[in-house]
Scaffold this active site. Structure first.
Site, PDB file in Angstrom:
ATOM      1  N   ASP A  33       0.857  -1.187   0.000  1.00 45.10           N
ATOM      2  CA  ASP A  33       0.000   0.000   0.000  1.00 45.10           C
ATOM      3  C   ASP A  33       0.895   1.240   0.000  1.00 45.10           C
ATOM      4  OD1 ASP A  33      -3.218   0.506   1.260  1.00 45.10           O
ATOM      5  OD2 ASP A  33      -1.840   2.174   0.959  1.00 45.10           O
ATOM      6  N   THR A 125     -16.241  -3.070  -8.937  1.00 46.64           N
ATOM      7  CA  THR A 125     -17.421  -2.416  -8.354  1.00 46.64           C
ATOM      8  C   THR A 125     -18.632  -2.530  -9.282  1.00 46.64           C
ATOM      9  OG1 THR A 125     -18.302  -0.194  -7.955  1.00 46.64           O
ATOM     10  CG2 THR A 125     -16.358  -0.302  -9.294  1.00 46.64           C
ATOM     11  N   ASP A 126     -19.811  -2.435  -8.688  1.00 50.06           N
ATOM     12  CA  ASP A 126     -21.028  -2.443  -9.508  1.00 50.06           C
ATOM     13  C   ASP A 126     -21.149  -1.172 -10.351  1.00 50.06           C
ATOM     14  OD1 ASP A 126     -21.583  -0.641  -7.461  1.00 50.06           O
ATOM     15  OD2 ASP A 126     -23.514  -1.538  -6.891  1.00 50.06           O
ATOM     16  N   GLU A 127     -20.334  -0.155 -10.011  1.00 53.69           N
ATOM     17  CA  GLU A 127     -20.444   1.110 -10.744  1.00 53.69           C
ATOM     18  C   GLU A 127     -20.000   0.980 -12.207  1.00 53.69           C
ATOM     19  OE1 GLU A 127     -19.344   4.648  -8.572  1.00 53.69           O
ATOM     20  OE2 GLU A 127     -19.615   3.620  -6.663  1.00 53.69           O
ATOM     21  N   TYR A 153     -14.146   7.776 -12.100  1.00 57.68           N
ATOM     22  CA  TYR A 153     -13.839   6.627 -11.228  1.00 57.68           C
ATOM     23  C   TYR A 153     -14.333   5.329 -11.851  1.00 57.68           C
ATOM     24  CZ  TYR A 153     -14.734   3.125  -7.603  1.00 57.68           C
ATOM     25  OH  TYR A 153     -14.822   1.937  -6.907  1.00 57.68           O
ATOM     26  N   LYS A 157     -12.326   1.958 -13.376  1.00 61.97           N
ATOM     27  CA  LYS A 157     -12.521   0.596 -12.881  1.00 61.97           C
ATOM     28  C   LYS A 157     -12.972  -0.336 -14.010  1.00 61.97           C
ATOM     29  CE  LYS A 157     -12.292  -0.701  -9.120  1.00 61.97           C
ATOM     30  NZ  LYS A 157     -11.114  -1.232  -8.338  1.00 61.97           N
ATOM     31  N   ASN A 183     -20.167  -0.750   0.096  1.00 53.87           N
ATOM     32  CA  ASN A 183     -19.871  -1.351   1.395  1.00 53.87           C
ATOM     33  C   ASN A 183     -20.015  -0.332   2.509  1.00 53.87           C
ATOM     34  OD1 ASN A 183     -17.297  -3.873   1.026  1.00 53.87           O
ATOM     35  ND2 ASN A 183     -18.849  -3.299  -0.460  1.00 53.87           N
ATOM     36  N   LYS A 192     -16.899   9.314   2.619  1.00 53.19           N
ATOM     37  CA  LYS A 192     -17.977   8.568   1.976  1.00 53.19           C
ATOM     38  C   LYS A 192     -19.258   8.761   2.778  1.00 53.19           C
ATOM     39  CE  LYS A 192     -15.018   6.770  -1.007  1.00 53.19           C
ATOM     40  NZ  LYS A 192     -14.452   5.447  -0.999  1.00 53.19           N
ATOM     41  N   PRO A 208     -24.731  17.131   4.566  1.00 48.77           N
ATOM     42  CA  PRO A 208     -24.946  17.558   3.179  1.00 48.77           C
ATOM     43  C   PRO A 208     -25.451  16.449   2.259  1.00 48.77           C
ATOM     44  CG  PRO A 208     -22.612  17.181   3.560  1.00 48.77           C
ATOM     45  CD  PRO A 208     -23.300  16.872   4.851  1.00 48.77           C
ATOM     46  N   TYR A 210     -26.778  15.303  -1.321  1.00 50.92           N
ATOM     47  CA  TYR A 210     -26.720  15.768  -2.714  1.00 50.92           C
ATOM     48  C   TYR A 210     -28.109  15.702  -3.355  1.00 50.92           C
ATOM     49  CZ  TYR A 210     -21.640  14.752  -2.370  1.00 50.92           C
ATOM     50  OH  TYR A 210     -20.318  14.691  -2.013  1.00 50.92           O
ATOM     51  N   GLY A 278     -23.247  14.258 -12.987  1.00 50.69           N
ATOM     52  CA  GLY A 278     -23.399  12.911 -13.572  1.00 50.69           C
ATOM     53  C   GLY A 278     -23.868  11.867 -12.573  1.00 50.69           C
ATOM     54  N   HIS A 279     -24.469  12.305 -11.480  1.00 54.53           N
ATOM     55  CA  HIS A 279     -24.835  11.434 -10.351  1.00 54.53           C
ATOM     56  C   HIS A 279     -25.642  10.195 -10.762  1.00 54.53           C
ATOM     57  CE1 HIS A 279     -26.192  11.680  -5.845  1.00 54.53           C
ATOM     58  NE2 HIS A 279     -25.622  10.526  -6.146  1.00 54.53           N
TER      59      HIS A 279
HETATM   60  P1  NAD Z   1     -10.077   3.065   0.048  1.00 52.01           P
HETATM   61  O1  NAD Z   1      -9.982   4.345  -0.704  1.00 52.01           O
HETATM   62  O2  NAD Z   1     -10.592   3.070   1.461  1.00 52.01           O
HETATM   63  O3  NAD Z   1      -8.628   2.393   0.105  1.00 52.01           O
HETATM   64  C1  NAD Z   1      -7.764   2.329  -0.991  1.00 52.01           C
HETATM   65  C2  NAD Z   1      -6.385   1.899  -0.502  1.00 52.01           C
HETATM   66  O4  NAD Z   1      -5.533   1.792  -1.657  1.00 52.01           O
HETATM   67  C3  NAD Z   1      -5.717   2.906   0.437  1.00 52.01           C
HETATM   68  O5  NAD Z   1      -5.120   2.237   1.518  1.00 52.01           O
HETATM   69  C4  NAD Z   1      -4.663   3.575  -0.433  1.00 52.01           C
HETATM   70  O6  NAD Z   1      -3.523   4.020   0.299  1.00 52.01           O
HETATM   71  C5  NAD Z   1      -4.300   2.447  -1.390  1.00 52.01           C
HETATM   72  N1  NAD Z   1      -3.759   2.934  -2.665  1.00 52.01           N
HETATM   73  C6  NAD Z   1      -4.297   3.894  -3.468  1.00 52.01           C
HETATM   74  N2  NAD Z   1      -3.505   4.092  -4.540  1.00 52.01           N
HETATM   75  C7  NAD Z   1      -2.467   3.209  -4.412  1.00 52.01           C
HETATM   76  C8  NAD Z   1      -1.341   2.917  -5.213  1.00 52.01           C
HETATM   77  N3  NAD Z   1      -1.117   3.566  -6.361  1.00 52.01           N
HETATM   78  N4  NAD Z   1      -0.487   1.958  -4.810  1.00 52.01           N
HETATM   79  C9  NAD Z   1      -0.704   1.293  -3.644  1.00 52.01           C
HETATM   80  N5  NAD Z   1      -1.750   1.537  -2.845  1.00 52.01           N
HETATM   81  C10 NAD Z   1      -2.622   2.483  -3.229  1.00 52.01           C
HETATM   82  O7  NAD Z   1     -10.910   2.095  -0.860  1.00 52.01           O
HETATM   83  P2  NAD Z   1     -11.965   0.948  -0.475  1.00 52.01           P
HETATM   84  O8  NAD Z   1     -13.286   1.561  -0.261  1.00 52.01           O
HETATM   85  O9  NAD Z   1     -11.373   0.081   0.585  1.00 52.01           O
HETATM   86  O10 NAD Z   1     -12.040   0.137  -1.839  1.00 52.01           O
HETATM   87  C11 NAD Z   1     -11.129  -0.912  -2.109  1.00 52.01           C
HETATM   88  C12 NAD Z   1     -11.433  -1.487  -3.483  1.00 52.01           C
HETATM   89  O11 NAD Z   1     -12.775  -1.960  -3.524  1.00 52.01           O
HETATM   90  C13 NAD Z   1     -11.324  -0.457  -4.618  1.00 52.01           C
HETATM   91  O12 NAD Z   1     -10.709  -1.090  -5.706  1.00 52.01           O
HETATM   92  C14 NAD Z   1     -12.751  -0.078  -4.923  1.00 52.01           C
HETATM   93  O13 NAD Z   1     -12.887   0.270  -6.278  1.00 52.01           O
HETATM   94  C15 NAD Z   1     -13.469  -1.381  -4.617  1.00 52.01           C
HETATM   95  N6  NAD Z   1     -14.877  -1.250  -4.184  1.00 52.01           N
HETATM   96  C16 NAD Z   1     -15.207  -0.407  -3.154  1.00 52.01           C
HETATM   97  C17 NAD Z   1     -16.535  -0.332  -2.739  1.00 52.01           C
HETATM   98  C18 NAD Z   1     -16.941   0.549  -1.583  1.00 52.01           C
HETATM   99  O14 NAD Z   1     -18.150   0.665  -1.290  1.00 52.01           O
HETATM  100  N7  NAD Z   1     -16.020   1.188  -0.866  1.00 52.01           N
HETATM  101  C19 NAD Z   1     -17.509  -1.121  -3.359  1.00 52.01           C
HETATM  102  C20 NAD Z   1     -17.135  -1.977  -4.398  1.00 52.01           C
HETATM  103  C21 NAD Z   1     -15.817  -2.037  -4.783  1.00 52.01           C
HETATM  104  P1  TYD Z   2     -20.440   7.604  -1.787  1.00 56.87           P
HETATM  105  O1  TYD Z   2     -20.324   7.112  -0.385  1.00 56.87           O
HETATM  106  O2  TYD Z   2     -19.473   8.627  -2.271  1.00 56.87           O
HETATM  107  O3  TYD Z   2     -20.420   6.306  -2.716  1.00 56.87           O
HETATM  108  P2  TYD Z   2     -20.730   6.148  -4.313  1.00 56.87           P
HETATM  109  O4  TYD Z   2     -20.851   7.479  -4.926  1.00 56.87           O
HETATM  110  O5  TYD Z   2     -19.533   5.420  -4.810  1.00 56.87           O
HETATM  111  O6  TYD Z   2     -21.979   5.340  -4.382  1.00 56.87           O
HETATM  112  O7  TYD Z   2     -21.899   8.185  -1.992  1.00 56.87           O
HETATM  113  C1  TYD Z   2     -23.044   7.389  -1.771  1.00 56.87           C
HETATM  114  C2  TYD Z   2     -24.268   8.199  -2.149  1.00 56.87           C
HETATM  115  O8  TYD Z   2     -24.398   9.284  -1.214  1.00 56.87           O
HETATM  116  C3  TYD Z   2     -24.170   8.850  -3.516  1.00 56.87           C
HETATM  117  O9  TYD Z   2     -25.455   8.814  -4.123  1.00 56.87           O
HETATM  118  C4  TYD Z   2     -23.774  10.280  -3.234  1.00 56.87           C
HETATM  119  C5  TYD Z   2     -24.404  10.551  -1.885  1.00 56.87           C
HETATM  120  N1  TYD Z   2     -23.679  11.514  -1.013  1.00 56.87           N
HETATM  121  C6  TYD Z   2     -24.366  12.595  -0.466  1.00 56.87           C
HETATM  122  O10 TYD Z   2     -25.556  12.804  -0.697  1.00 56.87           O
HETATM  123  N2  TYD Z   2     -23.667  13.464   0.338  1.00 56.87           N
HETATM  124  C7  TYD Z   2     -22.337  13.289   0.620  1.00 56.87           C
HETATM  125  O11 TYD Z   2     -21.747  14.139   1.344  1.00 56.87           O
HETATM  126  C8  TYD Z   2     -21.666  12.154   0.072  1.00 56.87           C
HETATM  127  C9  TYD Z   2     -20.211  11.923   0.353  1.00 56.87           C
HETATM  128  C10 TYD Z   2     -22.383  11.283  -0.740  1.00 56.87           C
END
Ligand code: NAD
Ligand code: TYD
Length: 339
Positions: A33, A125-127, A153, A157, A183, A192, A208, A210, A278-279
Site C-alpha cells: 500500500d 465495483t457495480d459502478e 472513477y 474501474k 460497502n 464517503k 450535506p 446531494y 453525472g450522479h
Molecule cells: P479506500 O480508498 O478506502 O482504500 C484504498 C487503498 O488503496 C488505500 O489504503 C490507499 O492508500 C491504497 N492505494 C491507493 N492508490 C495506491 C497505489 N497507487 N499503490 C498502492 N496503494 C494504493 O478504498 P476501499 O473503499 O477500501 O475500496 C477498495 C477497493 O474496492 C477499490 O478497488 C474499490 O474500487 C473497490 N470497491 C469499493 C466499494 C466501496 O463501497 N467502498 C464497493 C465496491 C468495490
Molecule cells: P459515496 O459514499 O461517495 O459512494 P458512491 O458514490 O460510490 O456510491 O456516496 C453514496 C451516495 O451518497 C451517492 O449517491 C452520493 C451521496 N452523497 C451525499 O448525498 N452526500 C455526501 O456528502 C456524500 C459523500 C455522498
C-alpha cells in the site's frame, strides 16, 4: 500460501486482511500500500506484530518495486484492492484514477505473469454497469449487463476490468473479478456517505445530502464482501466475473435520517446541497451467480450492520478524528463550502 493484498491500509482491504489472518492462521499476508490520503497505517496496528503479516509501503504503479516484491515473496495469489475510490475526487481530478486504477492493475498483472502467480483477483465495483432508472425496480445488474460508466472513477474501474479479462484471454493469466455494491462498516474513510454523516452528526455539523437524496445504493456490510472474495479466491472459476450484493437498496435520504435517529440527532441538521455531476441514480446487484455457484449469502442485515457501524465510530473516535483534523479539512472546504 502467500497472498499479496494491495490497498490493505484502506477500508475494505484492511477488513479483508483481518478476516484472512483470523480464518487462515497458516497463510502469509503481505500488504502492499502506498498510503495515500485514504490509507492509514493505524488501521493495521492490530496485525503489525502478527508473524504471518508484512506491510510494504509502495505504489502498485512502481514496476521495479512491485517486481522486486514478487521476486522476494513468490506469492501464490494477489488480491488487488488498491485504487483511488472516491467518485467526487475523480470528478475533481481524474488523472490519478487512470494511473492507479488502470496502469497499476496492469503492472500487478505483469508481475503475476512473470512470477506465474496462481491467481490474480481484481476487486471491482457495480459502478462499472452505470446506473439503473429509479422507476424500474425490476431491473438489476447481472454479470452480463453491458459496462456503461458515468464517472471518471467508474470508467477507470471498467477499463481495469477489461484489461484483466484481456490478460486472461491473451496470456492465460488465471484471473477472477468481483463487482460489489456499496460497502459500509468499520474503517470506512469519512469522505464517503455513511461515515461522513456519522462524523458530522456527532459533531453537530450539517449533513450535506446531494440533490434531493433520492439516489439509491445497494448496501453490503464489509465483512460479507470479504467473505465473498475469500470464496471466489478459493472456489471461483478462473476467467469469471462475480457480482456481490445483498439486495439492500436504500435512498440516501433514508440512510441519513436513520443515522440521525440512531444518534439522537435532529433531522434539522440535514441540508440539501448541489447535486454531484453525472450522479448515478440507482445501483442494484443480482447476486444469483455467486449464490448458486459458490453458496455465498450475506450474513449481516442492514438494521444490525448500521448499528454495529455506528457503535464502532462511537468507540473509535480517535481513528476518524485524527483523519478529519488533518488535510481532510481542506478537502471538506473545497467540496462543501458554498455548495
Ligand atoms: P479506500 O480508498 O478506502 O482504500 C484504498 C487503498 O488503496 C488505500 O489504503 C490507499 O492508500 C491504497 N492505494 C491507493 N492508490 C495506491 C497505489 N497507487 N499503490 C498502492 N496503494 C494504493 O478504498 P476501499 O473503499 O477500501 O475500496 C477498495 C477497493 O474496492 C477499490 O478497488 C474499490 O474500487 C473497490 N470497491 C469499493 C466499494 C466501496 O463501497 N467502498 C464497493 C465496491 C468495490
Ligand atoms: P459515496 O459514499 O461517495 O459512494 P458512491 O458514490 O460510490 O456510491 O456516496 C453514496 C451516495 O451518497 C451517492 O449517491 C452520493 C451521496 N452523497 C451525499 O448525498 N452526500 C455526501 O456528502 C456524500 C459523500 C455522498
Amino acid at each position: 500460501m502467500t497472498i499479496i493484498v494491495t490497498g490493505g491500509a484502506g477500508f475494505i482491504g484492511s477488513n479483508f486482511i483481518f478476516h484472512m489472518l483470523k480464518k487462515y492462521p497458516d497463510y502469509r499476508i503481505v500488504c502492499l500500500d502506498s498510503l495515500t490520503y485514504a490509507g492509514n497505517l493505524s488501521t493495521l496496528k492490530g496485525v503489525m506484530e502478527n508473524k504471518n503479516f508484512r506491510f510494504v509501503k509502495d505504489d502498485i504503479c512502481n514496476r521495479e518495486g512491485v517486481f522486486a516484491l514478487f521476486e522476494e515473496e513468490r506469492p501464490d495469489a494477489v488480491v488487488n484492492f488498491a485504487a483511488e475510490s472516491h467518485v467526487d475526487r475523480s470528478i475533481e481530478e481524474p488523472q490519478i484514477f487512470l494511473q492507479t486504477n488502470i496502469l497499476g492493475t496492469a503492472t500487478l498483472m505483469d508481475a503475476c505473469r512473470e512470477y506465474k502467480v496462481g491467481r490474480y483477483h481484481q476487486v471491482s465495483t457495480d459502478e462499472v454497469y452505470g446506473d439503473l432508472p429509479l422507476d424500474r425496480p425490476d431491473l438489476f445488474f447481472t454479470e452480463t449487463t453491458p459496462l456503461h460508466t458515468s464517472s471518471p472513477y467508474s470508467s477507470s474501474k471498467a477499463s481495469a476490468d477489461l484489461l484483466v479479462l484481456a490478460y486472461h484471454r491473451t496470456y492465460g493469466l488465471p484471473v477472477t473479478i468481483s463487482r460489489c455494491s456499496n460497502n459500509y462498516g468499520p474503517y470506512h474513510f469519512p469522505e464517503k456517505l455513511i461515515p461522513l454523516m456519522i462524523a458530522n452528526a456527532l459533531n453537530d455539523k450539517s449533513l450535506p445530502v446531494y440533490g434531493k437524496g433520492e439516489n439509491v445504493r445497494d448496501w453490503l456490510y464489509v465483512e460479507d464482501h470479504c467473505k465473498a472474495i475469500d470464496l471466489i479466491l478459493h472456489k471461483g472459476r478462473v476467467g469469471e466475473v462475480y457480482n456481490v450484493g445483498g439486495h439492500n437498496e436504500m435512498k440516501n435520504i433514508d440512510i441519513v435520517k436513520l443515522i440521525c435517529k440512531e444518534l439522537g440527532k435532529p433531522e434539522s441538521l440535514i441540508t440539501y446541497v448541489v447535486d454531484r455531476k453525472g450522479h448515478d441514480l440507482r445501483y442494484a446487484i443480482d447476486p444469483t451467480k455467486i449464490h448458486n455457484e459458490l453458496g455465498w449469502l450475506p450474513e449481516t442485515k442492514f438494521a444490525d450492520g448500521i448499528k454495529k457501524t455506528i457503535k464502532w465510530y462511537l468507540e473509535n473516535r480517535e481513528w476518524w478524528q485524527e483523519i478529519i483534523s488533518g488535510e481532510y479539512k481542506n478537502y471538506y472546504e473545497r467540496m462543501y463550502k458554498n455548495r
